[in-house]
Design a protein around this motif. Structure first.
Motif, PDB file in Angstrom:
ATOM      1  N   PHE A   1      11.813  -0.177   3.558  1.00 37.54           N
ATOM      2  CA  PHE A   1      11.611   0.762   2.440  1.00 37.54           C
ATOM      3  C   PHE A   1      12.933   1.194   1.792  1.00 37.54           C
ATOM      4  CE2 PHE A   1       7.394   2.013   4.581  1.00 37.54           C
ATOM      5  CZ  PHE A   1       6.670   1.147   3.773  1.00 37.54           C
ATOM      6  N   ASP A   2      14.037   0.594   2.262  1.00 34.17           N
ATOM      7  CA  ASP A   2      15.334   0.838   1.630  1.00 34.17           C
ATOM      8  C   ASP A   2      15.419  -0.080   0.415  1.00 34.17           C
ATOM      9  OD1 ASP A   2      17.870   1.584   1.031  1.00 34.17           O
ATOM     10  OD2 ASP A   2      18.831   0.583   2.719  1.00 34.17           O
ATOM     11  N   ASP A   3      14.551   0.218  -0.556  1.00 32.20           N
ATOM     12  CA  ASP A   3      14.374  -0.636  -1.722  1.00 32.20           C
ATOM     13  C   ASP A   3      14.031   0.292  -2.887  1.00 32.20           C
ATOM     14  OD1 ASP A   3      13.390  -2.244  -3.764  1.00 32.20           O
ATOM     15  OD2 ASP A   3      11.998  -3.369  -2.492  1.00 32.20           O
ATOM     16  N   PRO A   4      14.815   0.243  -3.963  1.00 27.10           N
ATOM     17  CA  PRO A   4      14.542   1.157  -5.095  1.00 27.10           C
ATOM     18  C   PRO A   4      13.133   0.990  -5.660  1.00 27.10           C
ATOM     19  CG  PRO A   4      16.263  -0.451  -5.655  1.00 27.10           C
ATOM     20  CD  PRO A   4      15.990  -0.593  -4.191  1.00 27.10           C
ATOM     21  N   ALA A   5      12.470  -0.128  -5.349  1.00 30.56           N
ATOM     22  CA  ALA A   5      11.103  -0.310  -5.839  1.00 30.56           C
ATOM     23  C   ALA A   5      10.149   0.719  -5.226  1.00 30.56           C
ATOM     24  CB  ALA A   5      10.621  -1.725  -5.544  1.00 30.56           C
ATOM     25  N   PHE A   6      10.571   1.394  -4.149  1.00 26.21           N
ATOM     26  CA  PHE A   6       9.746   2.464  -3.579  1.00 26.21           C
ATOM     27  C   PHE A   6      10.183   3.855  -4.070  1.00 26.21           C
ATOM     28  CE2 PHE A   6       8.826  -1.068  -0.771  1.00 26.21           C
ATOM     29  CZ  PHE A   6       7.440  -0.968  -0.660  1.00 26.21           C
ATOM     30  N   ASP A   7      11.153   3.913  -4.996  1.00 24.31           N
ATOM     31  CA  ASP A   7      11.580   5.212  -5.542  1.00 24.31           C
ATOM     32  C   ASP A   7      10.414   5.918  -6.235  1.00 24.31           C
ATOM     33  OD1 ASP A   7      14.136   4.905  -4.610  1.00 24.31           O
ATOM     34  OD2 ASP A   7      15.037   4.405  -6.566  1.00 24.31           O
TER      35      ASP A   7
ATOM     36  N   PRO B   1       0.815  -1.233   0.000  1.00 27.33           N
ATOM     37  CA  PRO B   1       0.000   0.000   0.000  1.00 27.33           C
ATOM     38  C   PRO B   1       0.841   1.272   0.000  1.00 27.33           C
ATOM     39  CG  PRO B   1      -0.862  -1.567   1.613  1.00 27.33           C
ATOM     40  CD  PRO B   1       0.434  -2.140   1.103  1.00 27.33           C
ATOM     41  N   PHE B   2       2.072   1.190   0.501  1.00 26.87           N
ATOM     42  CA  PHE B   2       2.906   2.384   0.611  1.00 26.87           C
ATOM     43  C   PHE B   2       3.630   2.707  -0.697  1.00 26.87           C
ATOM     44  CE2 PHE B   2       2.220   0.653   4.821  1.00 26.87           C
ATOM     45  CZ  PHE B   2       1.764   1.772   5.500  1.00 26.87           C
ATOM     46  N   ALA B   3       3.414   1.878  -1.717  1.00 28.99           N
ATOM     47  CA  ALA B   3       3.969   2.188  -3.039  1.00 28.99           C
ATOM     48  C   ALA B   3       3.167   3.307  -3.701  1.00 28.99           C
ATOM     49  CB  ALA B   3       3.964   0.945  -3.913  1.00 28.99           C
ATOM     50  N   PHE B   4       2.115   3.736  -3.033  1.00 31.62           N
ATOM     51  CA  PHE B   4       1.311   4.887  -3.476  1.00 31.62           C
ATOM     52  C   PHE B   4       1.428   5.965  -2.395  1.00 31.62           C
ATOM     53  CE2 PHE B   4      -3.273   6.449  -2.847  1.00 31.62           C
ATOM     54  CZ  PHE B   4      -3.111   7.547  -3.696  1.00 31.62           C
ATOM     55  N   ALA B   5       1.889   7.157  -2.793  1.00 31.20           N
ATOM     56  CA  ALA B   5       2.101   8.240  -1.815  1.00 31.20           C
ATOM     57  C   ALA B   5       0.779   8.956  -1.551  1.00 31.20           C
ATOM     58  CB  ALA B   5       3.172   9.203  -2.322  1.00 31.20           C
ATOM     59  N   TYR B   6      -0.124   8.261  -0.857  1.00 36.29           N
ATOM     60  CA  TYR B   6      -1.449   8.835  -0.583  1.00 36.29           C
ATOM     61  C   TYR B   6      -1.324  10.029   0.359  1.00 36.29           C
ATOM     62  CZ  TYR B   6      -1.229   5.932   3.690  1.00 36.29           C
ATOM     63  OH  TYR B   6      -0.867   5.347   4.884  1.00 36.29           O
ATOM     64  N   SER B   7      -2.384  10.842   0.347  1.00 38.28           N
ATOM     65  CA  SER B   7      -2.332  12.099   1.092  1.00 38.28           C
ATOM     66  C   SER B   7      -2.788  11.887   2.536  1.00 38.28           C
ATOM     67  CB  SER B   7      -3.241  13.113   0.397  1.00 38.28           C
ATOM     68  OG  SER B   7      -3.171  14.359   1.056  1.00 38.28           O
TER      69      SER B   7
ATOM     70  N   PHE C   1       2.243  10.942   1.851  1.00 37.51           N
ATOM     71  CA  PHE C   1       2.935  10.082   2.817  1.00 37.51           C
ATOM     72  C   PHE C   1       4.086   9.403   2.085  1.00 37.51           C
ATOM     73  CE2 PHE C   1       1.718   6.908   6.440  1.00 37.51           C
ATOM     74  CZ  PHE C   1       2.520   7.599   7.324  1.00 37.51           C
ATOM     75  N   MET C   2       5.312   9.677   2.507  1.00 41.12           N
ATOM     76  CA  MET C   2       6.493   9.226   1.769  1.00 41.12           C
ATOM     77  C   MET C   2       7.171   8.049   2.479  1.00 41.12           C
ATOM     78  SD  MET C   2       9.790  11.593   0.861  1.00 41.12           S
ATOM     79  CE  MET C   2       9.999  11.985  -0.854  1.00 41.12           C
ATOM     80  N   PRO C   3       7.198   6.879   1.822  1.00 41.58           N
ATOM     81  CA  PRO C   3       7.892   5.733   2.433  1.00 41.58           C
ATOM     82  C   PRO C   3       9.394   5.888   2.248  1.00 41.58           C
ATOM     83  CG  PRO C   3       7.057   5.118   0.269  1.00 41.58           C
ATOM     84  CD  PRO C   3       6.674   6.563   0.472  1.00 41.58           C
ATOM     85  N   VAL C   4      10.144   5.828   3.358  1.00 44.59           N
ATOM     86  CA  VAL C   4      11.588   6.083   3.267  1.00 44.59           C
ATOM     87  C   VAL C   4      12.381   5.101   4.121  1.00 44.59           C
ATOM     88  CG1 VAL C   4      11.450   8.561   2.751  1.00 44.59           C
ATOM     89  CG2 VAL C   4      11.405   7.790   5.139  1.00 44.59           C
ATOM     90  N   SER C   5      13.688   5.049   3.832  1.00 47.83           N
ATOM     91  CA  SER C   5      14.596   4.300   4.693  1.00 47.83           C
ATOM     92  C   SER C   5      14.785   5.104   5.976  1.00 47.83           C
ATOM     93  CB  SER C   5      15.937   4.103   3.987  1.00 47.83           C
ATOM     94  OG  SER C   5      16.518   5.372   3.756  1.00 47.83           O
ATOM     95  N   VAL C   6      15.274   4.452   7.007  1.00 46.96           N
ATOM     96  CA  VAL C   6      15.462   5.134   8.294  1.00 46.96           C
ATOM     97  C   VAL C   6      16.357   6.367   8.121  1.00 46.96           C
ATOM     98  CG1 VAL C   6      16.433   4.866  10.619  1.00 46.96           C
ATOM     99  CG2 VAL C   6      15.059   3.019   9.612  1.00 46.96           C
ATOM    100  N   GLY C   7      17.363   6.248   7.269  1.00 44.75           N
ATOM    101  CA  GLY C   7      18.293   7.372   7.042  1.00 44.75           C
ATOM    102  C   GLY C   7      17.647   8.578   6.384  1.00 44.75           C
ATOM    103  N   GLN C   8      16.471   8.380   5.775  1.00 45.13           N
ATOM    104  CA  GLN C   8      15.800   9.499   5.093  1.00 45.13           C
ATOM    105  C   GLN C   8      14.553   9.959   5.850  1.00 45.13           C
ATOM    106  OE1 GLN C   8      15.159   7.860   1.143  1.00 45.13           O
ATOM    107  NE2 GLN C   8      17.008   8.897   0.408  1.00 45.13           N
ATOM    108  N   ALA C   9      14.425   9.493   7.091  1.00 42.66           N
ATOM    109  CA  ALA C   9      13.209   9.820   7.849  1.00 42.66           C
ATOM    110  C   ALA C   9      13.364  11.143   8.601  1.00 42.66           C
ATOM    111  CB  ALA C   9      12.874   8.671   8.797  1.00 42.66           C
ATOM    112  N   HIS C  10      13.690  12.191   7.833  1.00 39.01           N
ATOM    113  CA  HIS C  10      13.897  13.507   8.440  1.00 39.01           C
ATOM    114  C   HIS C  10      13.130  14.541   7.640  1.00 39.01           C
ATOM    115  CE1 HIS C  10      16.817  11.326  10.647  1.00 39.01           C
ATOM    116  NE2 HIS C  10      17.561  11.113   9.584  1.00 39.01           N
TER     117      HIS C  10
END
Ligand code: 13P
Ligand code: 13P
Ligand code: MG
Ligand code: MG
Ligand code: MG
Ligand code: MG
Length: 373
Positions: free
Chosen positions: A309-315, A252-258, A271-280
């Motif tokens: 979410f550290d997966d390019p498929a969520f780019d 479901p997070f492959a769609f950046a729903y509002s 809503f942006m799915p990100v790796s822990v390093g990008q959760a800022h």
């Protein structure tokens, strides 16, 4: 039976509301280590999303256990103390009470807890969010557990075909209901499509008779009666063997729903799915972030996390979030970027109402000084 508890709070942001300072993380990790050595916890892990600290813990005390909740409360007191020393932003922001009494209900910190019999293999996902409200989990939980276009298992897995029961809270009226899906699906969607009020608290498998998912549901503004920051909820989802596959739970997070909650808690943003390093969340205190930490639990021990979410498929979702953010930002102070009046966390409307009262006149009467003469 073991219990998996995520208890979370914002006890001070670095810088502004964007992240947790490393010294607060270290303090929380020290406390978790102590609780493991004392035998209170089987295992524990500390992580963060944005400016919120999550304590991810396994133990045998069950849900809403006084010992576990008071441990989390004391840990957040300790990180608050440090945040004050460092002058971090909003030190102790989510600690809304002066004294701990029994459990954390109504005290500010959010918690999601699941008690279950550990299976021979127990894959679990812990989702942590920043800059949004608990209703943000409604859409993905619906997709994971009730939408066959998302979750193939609902159609092709014997153990999922009977469906799932959803417990939904009405946060305004303090009442709850259980929807039996798929039979009650259309009824449920009428409610959970309004996520600022109706929030999925948990999901159970009808076939297995066990808990499958749990969310944190506290709304800080309803507890405090004023704006004290966004709720920044967490979600636990157990996976596989009659429950959604890990990939079905992430899909479901492959769609950046509002979702609601960006910038002063008062704007819709993707809503942006990100790796822990990008959760800022820096841009306009957003876009709101979600991270997914994957664990295998064995004898109560947390093997992991894997940064799911550290997966390019969520780019694609991340790119979509940036595009949608550009689009919504261009609305400036207009809806639907800005939340509707009744959902605004910050508002000048109360003082405007008083100040402008004498200038409002019925449309049917003459305006005293018409604009433009
Ligand atoms: P593997 O063959 O990689 O274990 O995959 C099984 C599966 O069903 C994944 O959804
Ligand atoms: P937090 O709840 O993450 O502290 O966000 C507060 C806010 O208003 C950010 O703009
Ligand atoms: Mg904050
Ligand atoms: Mg936050
Ligand atoms: Mg918050
Ligand atoms: Mg395999």
């Amino acid at each position: 039976m073991i219990t998996l508890s995520i208890i979370k709070a914002d006890t001070g942001g670095f810088v502004g509301h964007t992240a947790v300072h490393p010294r607060l993380m270290a303090e929380a990790r020290r406390e978790i280590e102590r609780a493991k050595s004392s035998g209170l916890l089987i295992d524990g892990h500390v992580d963060s999303c944005g400016d919120d600290i999550s304590l991810i813990m396994t133990h045998t005390y069950g849900q809403e256990a006084g010992l576990i909740h008071s441990f989390a409360w004391d840990t957040f007191q300790a990180t608050t103390h440090l945040a004050k020393e460092l002058g971090l932003y909003g030190a102790g922001q989510d600690l809304l009470s002066d004294a701990f009494s029994g459990n954390l209900r109504g005290m500010g910190p959010g918690y999601a807890e699941l008690e279950f019999e550990e299976r021979p293999s127990e894959p679990v996902l812990c989702f942590l969010a920043d800059k949004t409200e608990p209703g943000a989990w409604n859409l993905p939980l619906y997709k994971m557990f009730a939408d066959p276009s998302n979750t193939a298992g609902l159609v092709i897995d014997e153990k999922m075909h009977a469906g799932f029961a959803f417990e939904v809270y009405d946060l305004r009226e303090d009442r709850r209901i259980v929807f039996d899906c798929p039979a009650d699906l259309y009824d449920m969607l009428m409610y959970i499509g309004a996520p600022s009020r109706y929030v999925i608290r948990g999901v159970r498998s009808k076939t297995l008779g066990t808990t499958a998912a749990a969310t944190s549901t506290q709304r800080l503004s309803l507890i405090a009666g004023r704006y004290v920051g966004k709720d920044d909820p967490v979600l636990i989802v157990r996976c596989q063997s009659g429950l959604p596959a890990v990939g079905e739970a992430l899909e479901p997070f492959a769609f950046a729903y509002s979702v609601a909650g960006c910038m002063r808690g008062s704007h819709h943003a993707p809503f942006m799915p990100v790796s822990v390093g990008q959760a800022h969340p820096s841009r306009f205190d957003g876009p709101p972030r979600v991270v997914a930490l994957g664990f295998q639990i064995k004898d109560g021990r947390l093997l992991g996390p894997r940064d799911m979410f550290d997966d390019p498929a969520f780019d694609g979702a991340r790119r979509q979030a940036v595009e949608v953010m550009d689009y919504l930002r261009r609305h400036g102070p207009f809806e639907p970027h800005r939340l509707p009046l009744e959902d605004l966390e910050y508002t000048t409307m109360t003082s405007l109402t008083a100040r402008l009262a004498h200038r409002w006149t019925p449309i049917t009467t003459e305006v005293a000084t018409p604009v433009g003469g």
